[in-house]
Design an enzyme around this catalytic site. Structure first.
Site, PDB file in Angstrom:
ATOM      1  N   MET A 216      25.946  39.088  28.464  1.00 61.76           N
ATOM      2  CA  MET A 216      26.574  38.405  27.328  1.00 61.76           C
ATOM      3  C   MET A 216      26.656  36.909  27.582  1.00 61.76           C
ATOM      4  O   MET A 216      27.204  36.492  28.599  1.00 61.76           O
ATOM      5  CB  MET A 216      27.985  38.960  27.091  1.00 61.76           C
ATOM      6  CG  MET A 216      28.029  40.352  26.537  1.00 61.76           C
ATOM      7  SD  MET A 216      29.726  41.005  26.479  1.00 61.76           S
ATOM      8  CE  MET A 216      29.851  41.713  28.125  1.00 61.76           C
TER       9      MET A 216
ATOM     10  N   CYS B 211      37.446  32.927  31.152  1.00 61.71           N
ATOM     11  CA  CYS B 211      36.502  33.972  30.776  1.00 61.71           C
ATOM     12  C   CYS B 211      35.345  33.397  29.964  1.00 61.71           C
ATOM     13  O   CYS B 211      35.549  32.820  28.892  1.00 61.71           O
ATOM     14  CB  CYS B 211      37.247  35.026  29.964  1.00 61.71           C
ATOM     15  SG  CYS B 211      36.251  36.456  29.510  1.00 61.71           S
TER      16      CYS B 211
ATOM     17  N   SER C 114      27.192  40.830  34.567  1.00 61.25           N
ATOM     18  CA  SER C 114      27.602  39.426  34.508  1.00 61.25           C
ATOM     19  C   SER C 114      26.846  38.547  35.489  1.00 61.25           C
ATOM     20  O   SER C 114      26.947  37.322  35.430  1.00 61.25           O
ATOM     21  CB  SER C 114      29.095  39.328  34.810  1.00 61.25           C
ATOM     22  OG  SER C 114      29.346  39.732  36.149  1.00 61.25           O
ATOM     23  N   GLY C 115      26.128  39.163  36.405  1.00 63.89           N
ATOM     24  CA  GLY C 115      25.506  38.419  37.498  1.00 63.89           C
ATOM     25  C   GLY C 115      26.322  38.512  38.769  1.00 63.89           C
ATOM     26  O   GLY C 115      25.886  38.062  39.832  1.00 63.89           O
ATOM     27  N   GLY C 116      27.524  39.091  38.685  1.00 64.64           N
ATOM     28  CA  GLY C 116      28.393  39.240  39.849  1.00 64.64           C
ATOM     29  C   GLY C 116      28.177  40.564  40.564  1.00 64.64           C
ATOM     30  O   GLY C 116      27.508  41.472  40.056  1.00 64.64           O
ATOM     31  N   VAL C 117      28.796  40.674  41.730  1.00 65.18           N
ATOM     32  CA  VAL C 117      28.591  41.857  42.566  1.00 65.18           C
ATOM     33  C   VAL C 117      29.263  43.094  41.985  1.00 65.18           C
ATOM     34  O   VAL C 117      28.757  44.209  42.126  1.00 65.18           O
ATOM     35  CB  VAL C 117      29.069  41.575  44.007  1.00 65.18           C
ATOM     36  CG1 VAL C 117      30.579  41.351  44.044  1.00 65.18           C
ATOM     37  CG2 VAL C 117      28.681  42.701  44.953  1.00 65.18           C
ATOM     38  N   ASP C 118      30.406  42.935  41.318  1.00 72.80           N
ATOM     39  CA  ASP C 118      31.143  44.104  40.830  1.00 72.80           C
ATOM     40  C   ASP C 118      30.358  44.863  39.764  1.00 72.80           C
ATOM     41  O   ASP C 118      30.211  46.091  39.835  1.00 72.80           O
ATOM     42  CB  ASP C 118      32.503  43.677  40.268  1.00 72.80           C
ATOM     43  CG  ASP C 118      33.445  43.176  41.353  1.00 72.80           C
ATOM     44  OD1 ASP C 118      33.329  43.647  42.496  1.00 72.80           O
ATOM     45  OD2 ASP C 118      34.281  42.306  41.048  1.00 72.80           O
TER      46      ASP C 118
ATOM     47  N   CYS D 168      39.828  37.993  25.652  1.00 72.02           N
ATOM     48  CA  CYS D 168      38.395  38.134  25.875  1.00 72.02           C
ATOM     49  C   CYS D 168      38.031  39.607  26.060  1.00 72.02           C
ATOM     50  O   CYS D 168      37.018  40.077  25.543  1.00 72.02           O
ATOM     51  CB  CYS D 168      37.986  37.322  27.101  1.00 72.02           C
ATOM     52  SG  CYS D 168      36.230  37.354  27.448  1.00 72.02           S
TER      53      CYS D 168
ATOM     54  N   GLY E  89      27.838  46.056  31.261  1.00 69.56           N
ATOM     55  CA  GLY E  89      27.917  44.614  31.119  1.00 69.56           C
ATOM     56  C   GLY E  89      27.616  43.947  32.451  1.00 69.56           C
ATOM     57  O   GLY E  89      28.468  43.904  33.332  1.00 69.56           O
TER      58      GLY E  89
ATOM     59  N   GLY F 254      32.496  46.221  35.481  1.00 63.93           N
ATOM     60  CA  GLY F 254      32.886  46.146  36.878  1.00 63.93           C
ATOM     61  C   GLY F 254      34.363  45.891  37.079  1.00 63.93           C
ATOM     62  O   GLY F 254      34.775  45.418  38.140  1.00 63.93           O
TER      63      GLY F 254
END
EC number: 2.8.1.13
Length: 375
Positions: free
Chosen positions: A47, A208, A23-27, A112, A21, A136
């Site tokens: 998503m 979320c 998300s666009g984040g670093v994790d 969520c 998944g 992440g």
């Protein structure tokens, strides 16, 4: 009770087809890279689960998708997109609003995870032929003879088992948490080292999939104002609020209480709500006795293993909010749906609607939803 001991994560298995998944984040980006380095067949999935205000500047879905695409391209993995907006509205957001209408303070991230990230997303990934999914999250999965266990992450400050306590062993069996043994600083340094453009991207702290926004103004788009009195514990009316749904236990800011004749100079805090009268009960002082409780009754009880860990009274530890240090407690009794818990030490601002999550050593056992608190 001694401090939790972090045990070794389960051994690696052979190459799998895993959908991460993104998300666009670093994790999630670093999680995907770690799986690629381990030799797995990795794909990304973004998503999109919120469509109510795509143009108002609050929800940065387009920016997040661009970051996810950049990560996928950098790692050389395909990226899929999926829209679970209907599922999110029906199974998470409607319940979130219903709890607020009832004067409670829900945690949408818990639902969520159990309903969308580890249910809709997982089922979707399996239909695509994946072995499982990866995220992440800072959490660990340990596998024993009796099945899969959810355990604390190495980074105690970032540990997210509180938000994952409603998962089942089935969901855990199909889930991977590549960041289990890393600390946040290591994750960011790894992202910088491999040249990810989102290495310094700020962590999301909003609702979320809804994003960061001014919470009260956001809620007022969906819930009507129901004004009522702000009272002291002895019944003196000292102000008026716009609706108890917009306040939470322990809240200090935004009460709009000025100076009160004959009152000592100390900040006011929300201590209780009275939904029947739409009344907000406030007290003065951070350490006012009405802000503290030792006994908690909770509903919607869920055990990750599918059954209780032992007969009551059962000693364990629990937390009532994310990042709270684990607190010694005794589960006095429970049935299929409810439990009663007594903490060794009084707990401040126990909030109906929030989760109480149970632990044994480093294992997250499950949790429930706070219904009421008492002395």
């Amino acid at each position: 009770m001694s401090d939790p001991q972090i045990t070794v994560t389960e051994p690696r298995v052979g190459p799998e087809r895993l959908i991460v998944g993104l998300s666009g984040g670093v994790d999630s980006a670093v999680a995907a890279r770690l799986l690629v380095d381990e030799g797995h067949q990795v794909e990304g999935l973004f998503m999109k689960n919120w469509e109510e205000d795509d143009t108002d500047g609050h929800c940065a879905a387009a920016e997040d998708l661009a970051d996810a695409r950049a990560v996928a391209e950098h790692l050389g993995i395909p990226l899929r997109t999926v829209n679970f907006a209907t599922e999110y509205w029906d199974r998470v957001f409607e319940r979130f609003l219903a709890e607020h209408r009832a004067g409670r303070t829900p945690n949408p991230d818990v639902l969520c995870n159990s309903e969308i990230k580890f249910e809709s997303f997982l089922d979707h990934a399996l239909t695509l032929g994946a072995t499982g999914i990866a995220t992440g999250h800072y959490a660990r999965r340990r596998t024993g003879r009796d099945g899969h266990h959810l355990c604390l992450a190495v980074d105690s400050d970032k540990d997210q088992t509180y938000f994952l306590h409603r998962l089942t062993r089935r969901q855990l069996g199909r889930s991977r948490f590549p960041l289990a043994g890393l600390r946040k600083g290591e994750v960011r340094r790894m992202a910088q080292r491999i040249g990810l453009r989102n290495a310094a991207k700020k962590d999301s702290t909003g609702i979320c999939f809804v994003g960061e926004r001014r919470f009260r103004e956001f809620l007022e788009r969906f819930l009507p104002r129901t004004p009522g009195p702000i009272e002291t514990p002895d019944g003196a009316v000292i102000g008026e609020h716009r609706g108890i749904a917009f306040f939470t236990i322990g809240q200090r800011q935004g009460l709009g209480i000025g100076g009160v004749r004959g009152s000592r100079e100390a900040p006011w805090f929300v201590a209780r709500k009275d939904p029947a009268r739409q009344a907000l009960i406030v007290v003065q002082g951070t350490d006012h006795p009405l802000l503290f409780s030792r006994v908690v009754t909770a509903t919607d009880l869920h055990w990750i293993a599918g059954s209780p860990p032992g007969d009551p009274p059962y000693p364990c530890r629990a937390r009532l909010r994310h990042r709270q240090p684990l607190q010694d407690c005794l589960i006095l009794g429970y049935d299929q749906h409810r439990c009663q818990v007594r903490f060794d030490r009084p707990q401040r601002a126990v909030t109906p609607g929030q989760a109480i999550v149970f632990y044994r050593a480093d294992e997250c056992l499950g949790g429930a939803v706070v219904d009421r608190a008492g002395s």
